[in-house]
Scaffold this motif. Structure first.
Motif, short mmCIF file in Angstrom:
data_model
loop_
_atom_site.label_atom_id
_atom_site.label_comp_id
_atom_site.label_asym_id
_atom_site.label_seq_id
_atom_site.Cartn_x
_atom_site.Cartn_y
_atom_site.Cartn_z
N LYS A 1 77.22 30.10 11.26
CA LYS A 1 77.26 28.92 10.76
C LYS A 1 75.96 28.57 10.08
N PRO B 1 80.41 36.92 16.21
CA PRO B 1 80.82 35.25 15.97
C PRO B 1 80.62 35.08 14.28
N THR B 2 81.58 34.21 13.85
CA THR B 2 81.17 33.88 12.32
C THR B 2 80.13 33.02 12.21
N SER C 1 86.19 31.87 13.49
CA SER C 1 85.36 31.95 14.63
C SER C 1 84.83 33.08 14.73
N SER D 1 93.64 26.88 17.25
CA SER D 1 92.30 26.17 17.51
C SER D 1 92.62 24.62 17.73
N ASN E 1 88.71 27.60 6.05
CA ASN E 1 87.93 27.74 7.14
C ASN E 1 86.65 28.26 7.16
N SER F 1 78.94 29.57 7.19
CA SER F 1 79.42 30.87 6.66
C SER F 1 79.63 30.79 5.24
N THR G 1 92.25 29.97 14.01
CA THR G 1 91.41 28.66 13.70
C THR G 1 92.34 27.92 12.59
#
Length: 257
Positions: free
Chosen positions: A49, A46-47, A24, A181, A91, A51, A146
């Protein structure tokens, strides 16, 4: 007899930049590798998207550039890492599997980047500077975020890439039942979630008979709300470096490469 505090040699550099890549968020800071203290404020982005390698590498570049850092960089990664190459991608985007993560980040930043499993990095930091300092025997660090990361240490020596978050629990991948999470998504109370953590950690305890558990990840800052609810034979300590452990461990690996 006191165990060595790390399987890494003493720091050869007194500072390095640590990056902690999670499902995340991606965090980074300059670390004093002799003390484990952050020299700069931790920055979190923030990761992205999706990723993908290009997108994540761009965030790593942003963090390094923001700190005006030009020295060695260490980065955690939520995957099995063998010689810098990702062998799993629990993840993050599956396109990472088979990717030379060291090479991707080194090319993007123009710096020497060392990559290791995220929980292994957190464990290295806790063994040298935190809750497992001076502890002999089998120490298992579990990070709840996560997913569930794990680091196994025997007399201070790391057994890399253990990935205990993917043990089967009640017919499911363990982290799909007991990750932090899941608590958030299902709006579980700490008491409700602790029952799942109890089932998971009891399973790990039966398999490894550890001398100490360390629990980390973002929920470790609220350890007083759920750790006392666990009924295990093995002592449980919250991670002392809290959410900085991955950053510190990554920087240690870079300084001591």
């Amino acid at each position: 007899m006191t165990a060595p505090v790390s399987d890494l040699p003493p720091a050869s550099l007194d500072a390095a930049f640590g990056v902690d890549i999670g499902g995340s968020g991606i965090k980074g800071a300059v670390v004093d590798t002799l003390t484990g203290q952050l020299r700069t404020q931790r920055v979190r982005i923030p990761t992205p998207k999706p990723s993908t390698p290009d997108n994540v590498a761009e965030v790593v570049v942003q963090l390094v550039t923001k700190a005006n850092w030009t020295g060695p960089v260490g980065a955690t990664f939520p995957a099995v890492i063998k010689s810098g190459v990702a062998r799993s991608a629990a993840n993050v985007d599956p396109s990472w599997i088979g990717t030379d993560v060291d090479a991707v980040f080194s090319k993007a930043t123009g710096l020497d980047v060392t990559v290791l499993n995220d929980a292994d990095a957190a464990g290295l930091a806790e063994v040298r500077f935190g809750a497992a300092r001076g502890v002999s025997g089998v120490v298992i660090l579990l990070t709840f975020g996560t997913g569930i990361g794990s680091g196994i240490f025997l007399n201070g020596k790391l057994v890399p890439n253990s990935e205990l978050g993917h043990l089967e629990l009640e017919g499911h991948d363990a982290e799909s039942r007991a990750a932090a999470s899941v608590k958030d998504k299902q709006k579980m109370s700490y008491k409700q979630w602790a029952k799942r953590v109890q089932a998971y950690m009891s399973h790990v305890e039966r398999l490894f008979s550890p001398d100490l558990f360390i629990v980390g990840g973002g929920v470790s800052k609220d350890a007083d709300r759920w750790v006392p609810l666990l009924k295990l034979q093995t002592p449980v300590r919250p991670a002392q470096l809290l959410n900085n452990a991955g950053i510190v461990g990554a920087a240690m690996a870079a300084a001591e490469r």
